[in-house]
Design an enzyme around this catalytic site. Structure first.
Site, PDB file in Angstrom:
ATOM      1  N   ARG A  80     -39.346 -17.263  23.303  1.00 53.89           N
ATOM      2  CA  ARG A  80     -40.515 -18.126  23.397  1.00 53.89           C
ATOM      3  C   ARG A  80     -40.404 -19.405  22.563  1.00 53.89           C
ATOM      4  O   ARG A  80     -40.648 -20.501  23.072  1.00 53.89           O
ATOM      5  CB  ARG A  80     -41.789 -17.370  22.945  1.00 53.89           C
ATOM      6  CG  ARG A  80     -42.371 -16.476  23.994  1.00 53.89           C
ATOM      7  CD  ARG A  80     -42.946 -15.243  23.367  1.00 53.89           C
ATOM      8  NE  ARG A  80     -41.861 -14.444  22.843  1.00 53.89           N
ATOM      9  CZ  ARG A  80     -41.201 -13.532  23.571  1.00 53.89           C
ATOM     10  NH1 ARG A  80     -41.567 -13.311  24.785  1.00 53.89           N
ATOM     11  NH2 ARG A  80     -40.168 -12.881  23.060  1.00 53.89           N
ATOM     12  N   THR A  81     -40.035 -19.258  21.294  1.00 48.57           N
ATOM     13  CA  THR A  81     -40.062 -20.440  20.421  1.00 48.57           C
ATOM     14  C   THR A  81     -39.034 -21.461  20.891  1.00 48.57           C
ATOM     15  O   THR A  81     -39.333 -22.657  21.011  1.00 48.57           O
ATOM     16  CB  THR A  81     -39.803 -20.028  18.959  1.00 48.57           C
ATOM     17  OG1 THR A  81     -40.634 -18.914  18.648  1.00 48.57           O
ATOM     18  CG2 THR A  81     -40.101 -21.163  18.016  1.00 48.57           C
ATOM     19  N   LYS A 110     -17.450 -20.993  11.804  1.00 50.07           N
ATOM     20  CA  LYS A 110     -16.263 -21.356  10.999  1.00 50.07           C
ATOM     21  C   LYS A 110     -16.623 -21.476   9.530  1.00 50.07           C
ATOM     22  O   LYS A 110     -15.794 -21.846   8.713  1.00 50.07           O
ATOM     23  CB  LYS A 110     -15.692 -22.693  11.486  1.00 50.07           C
ATOM     24  CG  LYS A 110     -15.301 -22.706  12.949  1.00 50.07           C
ATOM     25  CD  LYS A 110     -14.903 -24.131  13.364  1.00 50.07           C
ATOM     26  CE  LYS A 110     -14.928 -24.270  14.880  1.00 50.07           C
ATOM     27  NZ  LYS A 110     -14.956 -25.680  15.302  1.00 50.07           N
ATOM     28  N   ARG A 131     -34.622 -22.033  13.277  1.00 51.40           N
ATOM     29  CA  ARG A 131     -34.924 -20.626  12.984  1.00 51.40           C
ATOM     30  C   ARG A 131     -33.745 -20.045  12.218  1.00 51.40           C
ATOM     31  O   ARG A 131     -32.585 -20.235  12.607  1.00 51.40           O
ATOM     32  CB  ARG A 131     -35.156 -19.819  14.258  1.00 51.40           C
ATOM     33  CG  ARG A 131     -35.283 -18.327  13.949  1.00 51.40           C
ATOM     34  CD  ARG A 131     -35.756 -17.520  15.111  1.00 51.40           C
ATOM     35  NE  ARG A 131     -37.159 -17.795  15.404  1.00 51.40           N
ATOM     36  CZ  ARG A 131     -37.871 -17.117  16.309  1.00 51.40           C
ATOM     37  NH1 ARG A 131     -37.306 -16.142  16.991  1.00 51.40           N
ATOM     38  NH2 ARG A 131     -39.134 -17.410  16.523  1.00 51.40           N
ATOM     39  N   HIS A 159     -43.883 -18.601  10.010  1.00 50.52           N
ATOM     40  CA  HIS A 159     -43.626 -19.068  11.378  1.00 50.52           C
ATOM     41  C   HIS A 159     -44.814 -19.967  11.728  1.00 50.52           C
ATOM     42  O   HIS A 159     -45.697 -19.597  12.496  1.00 50.52           O
ATOM     43  CB  HIS A 159     -43.550 -17.851  12.304  1.00 50.52           C
ATOM     44  CG  HIS A 159     -42.973 -18.127  13.668  1.00 50.52           C
ATOM     45  ND1 HIS A 159     -42.739 -19.395  14.155  1.00 50.52           N
ATOM     46  CD2 HIS A 159     -42.578 -17.269  14.652  1.00 50.52           C
ATOM     47  CE1 HIS A 159     -42.239 -19.303  15.369  1.00 50.52           C
ATOM     48  NE2 HIS A 159     -42.123 -18.029  15.701  1.00 50.52           N
TER      49      HIS A 159
HETATM   50  N1   CP Z   1     -43.154 -15.229  19.060  1.00 53.56           N
HETATM   51  C1   CP Z   1     -41.867 -15.539  18.874  1.00 53.56           C
HETATM   52  O1   CP Z   1     -41.477 -16.121  17.849  1.00 53.56           O
HETATM   53  O2   CP Z   1     -41.044 -15.197  19.917  1.00 53.56           O
HETATM   54  P1   CP Z   1     -39.497 -15.473  19.982  1.00 53.56           P
HETATM   55  O3   CP Z   1     -38.837 -14.648  18.887  1.00 53.56           O
HETATM   56  O4   CP Z   1     -39.070 -15.056  21.364  1.00 53.56           O
HETATM   57  O5   CP Z   1     -39.251 -16.936  19.722  1.00 53.56           O
END
Ligand code: CP
Length: 332
Positions: A80-81, A110, A131, A159
Site C-alpha cells: 500500500r505505502t 554491496k 521505509r 508511520h
Molecule cells: N499499511 C501499510 O503500511 O501497508 P504496506 O506495508 O503494504 O505498505
C-alpha cells in the site's frame, strides 16, 4: 488549466472541510513524525486531500508536479505505502524512481550506507520516501539529504503518513474526530501505525481503548503520555469490553517480523479475529479500520459490511499522499 489550483472554483467539495489558515508550512520540510502536525496543519492536509480526491474523481490526473521526481526507497516489504506514493506522484504528473522490489537489487546489497544511498538518490529526485527497519532511520536519512525525506515507516517507531490517512478516514466515515471512542486492537507494542495514530489522537477530545494480549500492550512511555495529557484511556485484553461503545475499531496484525522468538509469535498470532458475530454487538454507525495487510484478524465475510472501511482507507492513502507530496514540493 491548472486543475488543482482551480478546483475550488470548478467543483463543489462533497465533504465540507475546514479552511486551512496556513497553506504550506511544509514546503521543503521532511515528514518524520506525526508530532510535526498540529490541528491547523491537519486541517490543511484534510482540505488538500479532499481537493486531490475530487480532482482524481473528475479528471484522473493533472500536471501539478510535472517535472518533479520521487525516489521510493523501501528496505522492507510494502504494497500500500509504496504503490500509493507511486500512484500519488503519477496522478500529479510527476515521475518515480521505484526501489521497492527489494533493496537487494540496489547497491545496498554491496554494503552502501543509508546516507550514501540517500545522497545518491537526491542527485536524481526532488523528494525521497523511505521505509526502513530501524527506528530513527528516516531522521538519519533526512540529516544526510538536502531534499525532503518522508518517513514511510521506521521499524517499530512511526508511520506518519499512515496515521494521517487513518485520521482522514475516521473523519470521512464519521464526520468528526472530537467526541469519538476509538478502540485499537492487536499488536499495540510493535505496531507503528498504532503509535502514530495515538499521537495524533492526543490532540483531540477522544476516549481511547487499547485491546491486546499482555505481551503486546502499548509501550508504557506512550501510555504515560496519554495519562499526563488527561486523555480518557483504558486497557483490556477482551474485544467484548469495547465493541458495544466503539465508534472506531482499529484492528492490527501481530507483527511477525518484530519477534525474536518465533514460538511467541505462533502463540499470539491468532489472538483476535473480528467476525460478523462480534460485529453484531457493534454500533450501526461506526468504522472498522485496519492499516492492512490483514493475516486473519478480520473475517473477509465482513468486507461487505458498510462499516468495514479498510479498503476506503487504502484509497484515502493515495489522496493524503498526493496532498503531502504537493506540500513538501511547494505546490500547495
Ligand atoms: N499499511 C501499510 O503500511 O501497508 P504496506 O506495508 O503494504 O505498505
Amino acid at each position: 488549466m491548472d486543475y488543482v489550483k482551480d478546483l475550488p472554483k470548478l467543483f463543489d467539495l462533497s465533504v465540507a472541510s475546514e479552511e486551512p489558515s496556513h497553506a504550506n508550512g511544509m514546503t521543503g520540510h521532511d515528514i518524520i513524525s506525526v508530532d510535526q502536525f498540529d490541528r491547523e496543519a491537519l486541517s490543511y492536509v484534510f482540505h488538500r486531500s479532499h481537493e486531490m480526491r475530487d480532482m482524481v474523481q473528475r479528471v484522473g490526473s493533472c500536471d501539478l508536479l510535472k517535472g518533479y521526481v520521487l525516489a521510493c526507497l523501501f528496505y522492507e516489504p510494502s504494497t500500500r505505502t509504496s504503490a500509493s506514493f507511486i500512484a500519488a506522484m503519477e496522478r500529479l504528473g510527476g515521475g518515480v524512481i521505484p526501489i521497492t522490489q527489494g533493496v537487494q537489487f540496489s547497491s545496498v546489497s554491496k554494503g552502501e550506507s543509508l546516507p550514501d544511498t540517500v545522497c545518491t538518490l537526491e542527485q536524481y529526485a526532488d523528494v525521497i520516501v523511505l521505509r526502513h527497519p530501524e527506528v530513527g532511520s528516516s531522521q538519519a536519512a533526512a540529516d544526510a539529504a538536502s531534499v525532503p525525506v518522508i518517513n514511510a515507516g521506521d521499524g517499530t517507531g512511526e508511520h506518519p503518513t499512515q496515521a494521517l490517512l487513518d485520521l482522514f478516514t475516521i473523519r470521512e466515515e464519521l464526520g468528526r474526530i472530537d467526541g469519538l471512542k476509538v478502540a485499537m486492537v492487536g499488536d499495540l507494542r510493535y505496531g507503528r501505525t498504532v503509535h502514530s495514530l495515538t499521537r495524533l489522537l492526543m490532540q483531540y477530545d477522544v476516549s481511547l481503548r487499547y485491546v491486546s494480549p499482555e505481551n503486546l500492550r502499548l509501550p508504557m512511555s506512550l501510555m504515560n503520555e496519554l495519562i499526563d495529557r488527561g486523555i480518557r484511556v483504558r486497557e483490556t485484553h477482551d474485544v467484548a469490553d469495547v465493541i458495544e461503545n466503539a465508534d472506531v475499531l482499529y484492528v492490527t496484525r501481530v507483527q511477525k517480523e518484530r519477534f525474536t522468538d518465533p514460538t511467541q509469535y505462533e502463540e499470539l498470532k491468532d489472538y483476535y479475529k473480528i467476525t460478523p458475530e462480534i460485529m453484531e454487538e457493534a454500533k450501526a454507525k461506526m468504522a472498522l479500520l485496519h492499516p492492512l495487510p490483514r493475516v486473519g484478524e478480520i473475517d473477509p465475510a465482513l468486507d461487505t459490511d458498510p462499516r468495514a472501511a479498510y479498503f476506503r482507507q487504502v484509497k484515502n492513502g493515495m489522496y493524503v499522499r498526493m496532498a503531502l507530496l504537493a506540500a513538501v514540493l511547494g505546490q500547495a
